[in-house]
Enzyme design. Sequence first.
Site, PDB file in Angstrom:
ATOM      1  N   LYS A 150       0.841  -1.099  -0.115  1.00  0.00           N
ATOM      2  CA  LYS A 150       0.016  -0.234  -0.032  1.00  0.00           C
ATOM      3  C   LYS A 150       0.919   1.189   0.289  1.00  0.00           C
ATOM      4  CE  LYS A 150      -2.095   3.168   3.093  1.00  0.00           C
ATOM      5  NZ  LYS A 150      -2.014   3.771   2.083  1.00  0.00           N
ATOM      6  N   THR A 198       6.107   7.104  14.989  1.00  0.00           N
ATOM      7  CA  THR A 198       5.652   6.217  15.905  1.00  0.00           C
ATOM      8  C   THR A 198       4.437   6.054  16.283  1.00  0.00           C
ATOM      9  OG1 THR A 198       8.250   7.516  16.102  1.00  0.00           O
ATOM     10  CG2 THR A 198       6.813   6.356  18.062  1.00  0.00           C
ATOM     11  N   GLU A 243       9.383   1.184  11.122  1.00  0.00           N
ATOM     12  CA  GLU A 243      10.522   1.645  10.448  1.00  0.00           C
ATOM     13  C   GLU A 243      10.267   3.200  11.319  1.00  0.00           C
ATOM     14  OE1 GLU A 243      12.829   4.476   9.897  1.00  0.00           O
ATOM     15  OE2 GLU A 243      12.552   4.136   8.233  1.00  0.00           O
TER      16      GLU A 243
END
Length: 454
Positions: free
Chosen positions: A154, A209, A229
């Site tokens: 995606k 995050t 990541e």
Amino acid sequence: MSVFTVLNPATEEPVTTVTQVSAEQADEAIAAAAAAQAAWRDVAPGDRARLLRAFAAEVDAHVDELADLEVAGSGHPIGQARWEAGHVRDVLLYYSAAPERLTGQQIPVPGGLNVTFREPVGVVGLIVPWNFPMPILSWGMAPALAAGCAVVAKPAEATPLTAMRIGELALAAGLPEGVLGVLPGKGSVVGQRLVDHPAVRKIVFTGSTEVGQQIMAGCARQIKRLTLELGGKSANIVFADADLERAAATAPYAVFDNAGQDCCARSRILVQSCVLDKFMELLEPAVKGVVVGDPASAQTEMGPLISAAHRAHVASYVPSGAPVAFRGHAPSGPGFWYPPTVLAPVRSDDPAYLEEVFGPVVTVTPFTDEADAVAIANDTPYGLSGSIWTRDVGRAIRVARAVDSGNLSVNSHSSVRYWTPFGGFKQSGLGRELGPDAPDAFTETKNVFISTEE
């Protein structure tokens, strides 16, 4: 039917419209990937390697086309975009050697023989960010395909064009239908289905995050494997004994590359206080020399930000009265432009010092000695990258070991290579991408005991 209009960040003009995949269509694509998975895992390693090399050749034949798409849809300078398209080719070539090297072990045990096999984990969902649409797609796609996994990718809603074209090139290269699917759409729709669907056995996510935390929680419900990541707030540490001219000359490119829209950006420059004034004198012309302009020009080094909303977000870190030491230049008129900006001195509670700006804004902070530099560098919830500038090899190794970061460079601003491991400490990530062991991250170890007793 929902559509998204891709805008050229340098002109604010529409490039094209892209039909958004619905949750039902995402389920169909996942089902197709699951159906293709069984056959793809059984492709002989040499044949899988050959198909990946053919895929790389197809990408290589379309490097200029892919680069032009990235310039138009993402605002990347043409030189950077050509490198990124070539990077996809190189990553595919690198991992095309992996299928024939996914070997197991022979373990001596009483009464028989124990062997292990590396089995593909299954369908892999890649959720790709908007800042580096091509490289980050390739980092998950290539080792997963090499390991025998079908992939559903995606791309980010704002930057789907190159991923969609790469999906077409995979089919042109001979990859079976369903082995690589590309689904443009909203994260809340397509991304969520990848996380929730039981047929998807691993998620690879690059992004913020905050979203990573949500994805991690979603994967936990199914004990689904996950690589994250995430964000960064990396330090560029300059000691007094460093080559100050070189450190200052490269510092702008450590943070202003891709207009600062880089989780590895060295967005905090830490300078030993006894050379701070000299470093700032050298840094100013380097910052003002960064060429910001038309991404289609070969001379351009930095392009626009991705959107008006993101430009407003970046600008919020430099309010009226902010301690702007100096700025570079940026075009006026249409386009989501923001000039390279250096803030100094900054307070330790300044949001620009604490938070990931994700734009061309860098702070400069003095430190006294080695211990002080390490303490400041580690005073962040992030730990993705960083740089150390010193002529003292012992100090370089000590500081590199002491800084809590997954990727560090010494006397360089570059630490990410596809043939070395990549990942973060603390809130910057989970797991490792890239390097020779990356395909192992897309396999499960199967243990088999073979009795030799009569």
